[in-house]
Design a protein around this motif. Structure first.
Motif, short mmCIF file in Angstrom:
data_model
loop_
_atom_site.label_atom_id
_atom_site.label_comp_id
_atom_site.label_asym_id
_atom_site.label_seq_id
_atom_site.Cartn_x
_atom_site.Cartn_y
_atom_site.Cartn_z
N GLN A 175 136.48 58.05 20.39
CA GLN A 175 136.43 56.65 19.97
C GLN A 175 135.18 56.43 19.12
OE1 GLN A 175 136.91 55.05 24.15
NE2 GLN A 175 138.44 53.75 23.12
N PRO A 176 135.13 57.05 17.94
CA PRO A 176 133.91 56.99 17.14
C PRO A 176 133.53 55.57 16.70
CG PRO A 176 135.71 57.90 15.86
CD PRO A 176 136.19 57.84 17.28
N GLU A 177 134.49 54.67 16.68
CA GLU A 177 134.18 53.29 16.30
C GLU A 177 133.31 52.59 17.34
OE1 GLU A 177 137.89 53.16 18.81
OE2 GLU A 177 137.12 54.43 17.17
N LYS A 178 133.19 53.17 18.53
CA LYS A 178 132.38 52.58 19.59
C LYS A 178 130.99 53.20 19.72
CE LYS A 178 136.26 51.02 22.46
NZ LYS A 178 136.85 51.04 23.82
N ILE A 179 130.67 54.13 18.82
CA ILE A 179 129.33 54.71 18.82
C ILE A 179 128.30 53.62 18.58
CG2 ILE A 179 127.77 56.24 17.54
CD1 ILE A 179 130.18 58.06 17.02
N ARG A 180 127.23 53.64 19.36
CA ARG A 180 126.22 52.60 19.27
C ARG A 180 124.92 53.16 18.71
NH1 ARG A 180 126.89 49.50 25.15
NH2 ARG A 180 129.16 49.16 25.00
N ALA A 181 124.39 52.48 17.70
CA ALA A 181 123.12 52.88 17.09
C ALA A 181 122.55 51.70 16.31
CB ALA A 181 123.32 54.08 16.17
N VAL A 182 121.42 51.21 16.75
CA VAL A 182 120.76 50.10 16.06
C VAL A 182 119.28 50.37 15.79
CG1 VAL A 182 122.35 48.37 16.98
CG2 VAL A 182 120.26 48.92 18.25
N GLU A 183 118.68 51.27 16.55
CA GLU A 183 117.24 51.48 16.45
C GLU A 183 116.89 52.33 15.23
OE1 GLU A 183 113.96 50.65 16.62
OE2 GLU A 183 114.46 50.29 18.76
N THR A 204 112.48 84.74 25.22
CA THR A 204 113.42 83.78 25.80
C THR A 204 112.65 82.50 26.09
OG1 THR A 204 114.84 85.47 26.82
CG2 THR A 204 114.91 83.26 27.77
N TRP A 205 113.15 81.40 25.57
CA TRP A 205 112.55 80.09 25.81
C TRP A 205 113.41 79.30 26.79
CZ3 TRP A 205 110.74 77.47 20.58
CH2 TRP A 205 109.78 78.29 19.96
N GLY A 206 112.80 78.34 27.46
CA GLY A 206 113.56 77.37 28.22
C GLY A 206 114.15 76.34 27.26
N LEU A 207 115.39 75.94 27.52
CA LEU A 207 116.10 75.04 26.60
C LEU A 207 117.04 74.13 27.38
CD1 LEU A 207 117.01 74.27 23.61
CD2 LEU A 207 118.78 76.02 23.90
N ASN A 208 117.11 72.89 26.98
CA ASN A 208 118.11 72.00 27.54
C ASN A 208 118.44 70.89 26.55
OD1 ASN A 208 119.99 71.24 29.42
ND2 ASN A 208 118.53 70.63 31.00
N PHE A 209 119.57 70.24 26.79
CA PHE A 209 120.01 69.10 25.99
C PHE A 209 120.51 68.02 26.94
CE2 PHE A 209 120.43 72.74 23.22
CZ PHE A 209 120.07 72.28 21.96
N THR A 210 120.21 66.77 26.61
CA THR A 210 120.74 65.62 27.33
C THR A 210 121.42 64.70 26.33
OG1 THR A 210 118.83 65.72 28.83
CG2 THR A 210 120.21 63.75 28.93
N ARG A 211 122.59 64.21 26.68
CA ARG A 211 123.30 63.28 25.81
C ARG A 211 123.64 62.00 26.58
NH1 ARG A 211 129.34 63.95 23.05
NH2 ARG A 211 129.41 61.86 22.09
N ALA A 212 123.35 60.85 25.95
CA ALA A 212 123.74 59.56 26.51
C ALA A 212 124.84 58.96 25.64
CB ALA A 212 122.54 58.61 26.56
N LEU A 213 125.96 58.61 26.26
CA LEU A 213 127.11 58.01 25.57
C LEU A 213 127.29 56.60 26.15
CD1 LEU A 213 129.46 58.33 23.59
CD2 LEU A 213 130.79 59.34 25.45
N ARG A 214 126.92 55.59 25.38
CA ARG A 214 126.81 54.24 25.92
C ARG A 214 128.15 53.60 26.26
NH1 ARG A 214 121.82 54.09 27.95
NH2 ARG A 214 120.19 54.34 26.37
#
Length: 315
Positions: free
Chosen positions: A105-113, A200-210
């Protein structure tokens, strides 16, 4: 504000930090340091091509770069319905990061900042966590939203997330028919890392979907999911010939001490734990040795007066 003279605790802490940085012998977290630790892993691809940071992932080398995915929803503890795909490549000078945030539902992606170094309180966002020394005790954090607005921070062994840290790096994002994408170009010169091969490095990703109120992690542990000891692995880094910038920088920060670390601070005259201190941090960025670029951090506590100006400790 009155400045307190340096106490023995902080002097010893600064000295131990110095020794750990330049010896490379940070205390391991045993449950994560095993070769067979059950965490995700992705390999970075060495390239010679430049990256045009436009967020579109149209460089030919991205097509042949290994992909990390299978992000875990923090509510269900199962693979997230809207998945995220990550790729990493590097040159002698830069780490390249490409992320695809799939959304049906890409029309609901939120971005204002659009202001940099702000919290994305209402936006979709992704945080990239890097632990270049693989100490399981510290990290760098790089954020992006669908407008390509960037933010950064770091965290040391104390566990305090420091948004006062800022560095020069590039980011751009693009909206697509099935979500949004972004690219980051991070100079190795802003990171604490070792110049050697086979890293080898430590790596992570976090994603917030509003619009679904979902948070997902690439490497997920329900206990302290943001901490470096729960990161996955970034492999394939041959950095012995990485560009080395010998320089010295001194940066000054201050920030309000969080109550959950107040027990580390000197007690008040009444014997109670203090929650009215401001921490002052002096970050000495050292590029004095070819094999390691490091940071020496001196943290001092200052009593906060009801009225008056802020001041920092004399070293």
């Amino acid at each position: 504000m009155r400045a307190l003279s340096p106490d023995p605790f902080h002097i010893v802490l600064a000295f131990i930090t110095f020794l750990l940085i330049f010896s490379g012998e940070m205390a391991p977290v045993l449950s994560h340091s095993r070769p067979d630790a059950p965490v995700p892993s992705v390999s970075a691809r060495r390239v010679d091509a430049p990256l045009e940071v436009d967020g579109r992932l149209n460089e030919p080398f991205w097509a042949d770069t290994p992909i990390g995915s299978n992000f875990i929803d923090t509510r269900t503890h199962k693979p997230a319905d809207q998945q995220t795909r990550v790729r990493l490549a590097y040159t002698r000078e830069f780490l390249y990061i490409a992320v695809e945030c799939l959304d049906d539902q890409p029309e609901k992606i939120r971005a204002v900042e659009r202001r940099e170094d702000r919290e994305f309180t209402a936006d979709d966002w992704v945080e990239v966590h890097l632990d270049p020394t693989h100490s399981h005790q510290s990290k760098y954090a790089f954020f992006a939203n669908p407008l390509g607005t960037r933010a950064d921070a770091n965290e040391g062994p104390s566990g305090v997330f420091n948004r006062g840290w800022s560095a020069n790096w590039d980011c751009a994002a693009a909206l697509t028919t099935n979500g949004w994408t972004f690219e980051m170009r991070i100079p190795f010169s802003i990171l604490n890392y070792e110049r050697r091969n086979g890293q080898t490095w430590g790596l992570n990703f976090t994603r917030a979907l509003r619009h679904t109120d979902t948070t997902s992690f690439w490497s997920y542990n329900p206990t302290d999911e943001y901490k470096p000891r729960n990161f996955g692995h970034l492999t394939g880094l041959d950095l012995a010939d990485s560009v080395f910038d010998r320089n010295w920088e001194i940066r000054f920060y201050y920030f309000k001490t969080l109550k959950n670390i107040s027990h580390f601070l000197p007690r008040s005259s009444s014997g109670h734990e203090r929650d009215d201190f401001v921490d002052c941090v002096i970050d000495l960025v050292i590029g004095a040795f070819k094999s390691r670029i490091g940071h020496v951090i001196r943290v001092g506590a200052m009593a906060k007066e009801p009225e008056g100006d802020r001041a920092i400790n004399a070293l």
